[in-house]
Design an enzyme around this catalytic site. Structure first.
Site, short mmCIF file in Angstrom:
data_model
loop_
_atom_site.label_atom_id
_atom_site.label_comp_id
_atom_site.label_asym_id
_atom_site.label_seq_id
_atom_site.Cartn_x
_atom_site.Cartn_y
_atom_site.Cartn_z
N HIS A 124 -1.36 8.59 12.05
CA HIS A 124 -0.63 8.99 13.26
C HIS A 124 -1.22 10.25 13.89
O HIS A 124 -1.03 10.48 15.08
CB HIS A 124 0.85 9.19 12.94
N THR B 168 3.62 -4.26 -5.84
CA THR B 168 3.11 -3.00 -6.38
C THR B 168 3.11 -1.91 -5.30
O THR B 168 2.05 -1.52 -4.81
CB THR B 168 1.66 -3.20 -6.92
N ASN C 164 7.39 8.57 15.11
CA ASN C 164 7.33 9.63 14.09
C ASN C 164 8.70 10.13 13.63
O ASN C 164 8.88 10.47 12.46
CB ASN C 164 6.54 10.83 14.63
N HIS D 20 -0.74 -0.71 4.14
CA HIS D 20 0.63 -1.14 3.82
C HIS D 20 0.73 -1.78 2.44
O HIS D 20 1.72 -2.42 2.13
CB HIS D 20 1.16 -2.08 4.90
N ARG E 263 -0.17 7.79 6.08
CA ARG E 263 0.38 7.45 7.39
C ARG E 263 0.31 8.65 8.35
O ARG E 263 0.05 8.48 9.55
CB ARG E 263 1.84 6.99 7.23
C1 HEM Z 1 -1.49 -1.90 12.57
C2 HEM Z 1 -0.49 -1.24 13.12
C3 HEM Z 1 0.54 -0.52 12.31
C4 HEM Z 1 1.88 -0.57 12.51
C5 HEM Z 1 2.60 -1.34 13.61
C6 HEM Z 1 2.49 0.24 11.50
C7 HEM Z 1 3.86 0.44 11.39
C8 HEM Z 1 4.47 1.05 10.32
C9 HEM Z 1 5.89 1.17 10.15
C10 HEM Z 1 6.95 0.68 11.12
C11 HEM Z 1 6.11 1.78 8.96
C12 HEM Z 1 7.47 2.12 8.36
C13 HEM Z 1 7.96 3.45 8.92
C14 HEM Z 1 9.41 3.72 8.63
O1 HEM Z 1 10.15 2.78 8.40
O2 HEM Z 1 9.80 4.91 8.64
C15 HEM Z 1 4.83 2.06 8.38
C16 HEM Z 1 4.63 2.68 7.17
C17 HEM Z 1 3.40 3.00 6.66
N1 HEM Z 1 2.19 2.82 7.29
FE1 HEM Z 1 1.86 1.75 8.97
N2 HEM Z 1 1.53 0.74 10.69
C18 HEM Z 1 0.32 0.33 11.15
C19 HEM Z 1 -0.91 0.68 10.65
C20 HEM Z 1 -1.10 1.54 9.59
C21 HEM Z 1 -2.38 2.08 9.21
C22 HEM Z 1 -3.69 1.86 9.95
C23 HEM Z 1 -2.16 2.84 8.11
C24 HEM Z 1 -3.15 3.65 7.30
C25 HEM Z 1 -4.41 3.32 7.15
C26 HEM Z 1 -0.75 2.76 7.80
C27 HEM Z 1 -0.14 3.34 6.72
C28 HEM Z 1 1.22 3.28 6.47
C29 HEM Z 1 1.81 3.74 5.23
C30 HEM Z 1 1.05 4.25 4.02
C31 HEM Z 1 3.19 3.58 5.36
C32 HEM Z 1 4.27 3.98 4.35
C33 HEM Z 1 4.62 5.44 4.58
C34 HEM Z 1 5.67 6.01 3.64
O3 HEM Z 1 6.11 5.34 2.71
O4 HEM Z 1 6.04 7.18 3.86
N3 HEM Z 1 -0.15 1.98 8.74
N4 HEM Z 1 3.85 1.61 9.23
#
Ligand code: HEM
Ligand SMILES: *[C@@H]1O[C@H](CO)[C@@H](O)[C@H](O)[C@H]1NC(C)=O
Ligand SMILES: *[C@@H]1O[C@H](CO)[C@@H](O)[C@H](O)[C@H]1NC(C)=O
Length: 318
Positions: A66, A241, A94, A193, A62
């Site tokens: 970002h 998972t 962030n 995700h 993530r």
């Molecule tokens: C399509 C639009 C996207 C939105 C709106 C979005 C939004 C979010 C949100 C709201 C979270 C939770 C953050 C929190 O609660 O602190 C999250 C987590 C995450 N996102 Fe996305 N995301 C998007 C795309 C992506 C992309 C493109 C990737 C990587 C290729 C990604 C990888 C991740 C990962 C791996 C997590 C978990 C991070 C952790 O556990 O520390 N996301 N995302």
């Protein structure tokens, strides 16, 4: 006539030069001579980190997303705020949310020890991301290298150019398109995700107010995410998972068990339904397409040549 034709072609070649130059200088062998131990150092450090806490593989992925969406993949997200410098860490998407900075610091310290003032923080993040995905069972890909580190950051761009979990499908498509990524890339990259966690405030309106949600899934999620309070309570983005990089994210969407509103819009009767269904049935296709899309995301506007710098400490400009 002739001169306007010449003008047209000169303009055309300048434009194509400009468009191609973005990633022209990135190469997988960029540090082969100057830092041959780089891949091993990063892999070992990521392996230690993920063994300690599996979620770190997700957090680093993530972090890379970002970084790349805000001024390109230039490690701008790693810069700390100071009295005189406003970075991206406190931007809304962030703040109290992106994590994994210490892992990058550890890798950078080891890399500086082995190859002083040679490897950028932006490249370390790109390599660490790939290794984190592999360690959680996902696909591997060759990482183009040669990015340099920004001397600036943009909190306002971080606030406006990163999608929110409340976004609808057309907003998601246009925000990725603004970065040169297709709707298909958006859908396959959202497959990130399949790992990691989200906080209650990011999915509260989804589990209480969305209609396209499996009732038993909503009930399960409500148990640890009350209507008010508990904002930072965590839930896995992929219930089955959360520490395994697989295609179950898409199986969840087909079953109306996407955690975020922005996840479920990929399968709610719109343009991405067929692709989601395809990936839900084909893990190999998802792996292959995810790897290719990660390379494209990693190519967003890198600083190369003499632009930017090789930061000594990823948190501060030299
Ligand atoms: C399509 C639009 C996207 C939105 C709106 C979005 C939004 C979010 C949100 C709201 C979270 C939770 C953050 C929190 O609660 O602190 C999250 C987590 C995450 N996102 Fe996305 N995301 C998007 C795309 C992506 C992309 C493109 C990737 C990587 C290729 C990604 C990888 C991740 C990962 C791996 C997590 C978990 C991070 C952790 O556990 O520390 N996301 N995302
Ligand atoms: C999607 O969201 C944007 C921004 O909130 C809004 O302007 C637009 O009308 C929405 N589009 C659809 C199709 O609902
Ligand atoms: C659900 O929607 C209603 C009406 O828009 C709103 O008042 C309420 O705050 C929403 N609930 C949650 C948990 O988002």
């Amino acid at each position: 006539m002739a001169s306007s034709f010449t003008h047209f072609f000169v303009t055309l070649s300048i434009v194509s030069l400009f468009v191609c130059s973005a990633n022209k200088q990135l190469s997988p062998n960029f540090y082969a001579a100057t830092c041959p131990t780089l891949p091993t150092i990063v892999r070992n450090a990521m392996s230690q980190a993920v063994n300690r806490e599996k979620r770190l593989g997700a957090s680093i992925l993530r972090l890379f997303f970002h970084d790349c969406f805000v001024n390109g993949c230039d490690a701008s997200i790693l810069l700390d705020d100071t009295a005189t410098f406003t970075g991206e860490k406190k931007a809304r998407p962030n703040r109290n949310s992106v994590r994994g900075f210490k892992v990058i610091d550890t890798i950078k310290t080891r890399v500086e020890h082995a190859c002083k003032a040679t490897v950028s923080c932006a490249d370390i993040l790109a390599l660490a991301t790939r290794d984190g995905v592999v360690l959680l069972g996902g696909p591997s890909w060759t990482v183009p290298l040669g990015r340099r580190d920004a001397r600036r950051a943009s909190q306002s761009a971080a606030n406006s150019q990163l999608p929110t979990p409340f976004s609808n499908l057309s907003t998601l498509i246009s925000m990725f398109s603004a970065k040169g990524l297709s709707a298909r890339d958006m859908t396959v990259l959202s497959g990130g995700h399949t790992i990691g966690q989200a906080q209650c405030f990011t999915f509260r309106s989804r589990i209480y107010n969305d209609t396209k949600i499996a009732p038993n899934f909503a009930a399960t999620r409500r148990a640890n995410c009350p209507v008010s309070g508990g904002n930072s309570n965590l839930a896995p983005l992929d219930k089955q998972t959360p520490n395994r990089f697989d295609n179950s994210y898409y199986q969840n969407l087909v079953a109306q068990r996407g955690l975020l509103h922005s996840d479920q819009v990929l399968f709610n009767g719109g343009s991405q339904d067929a692709l989601v269904r395809f990936y839900s049935n084909n893990d190999a296709a998802f792996s292959r397409d995810f790897a290719a899309a990660m390379v494209r995301m990693g190519n967003i506007r890198p600083l190369t040549g003499t632009n930017g710098e090789i930061r000594r400490n990823c948190r501060v400009v030299n």
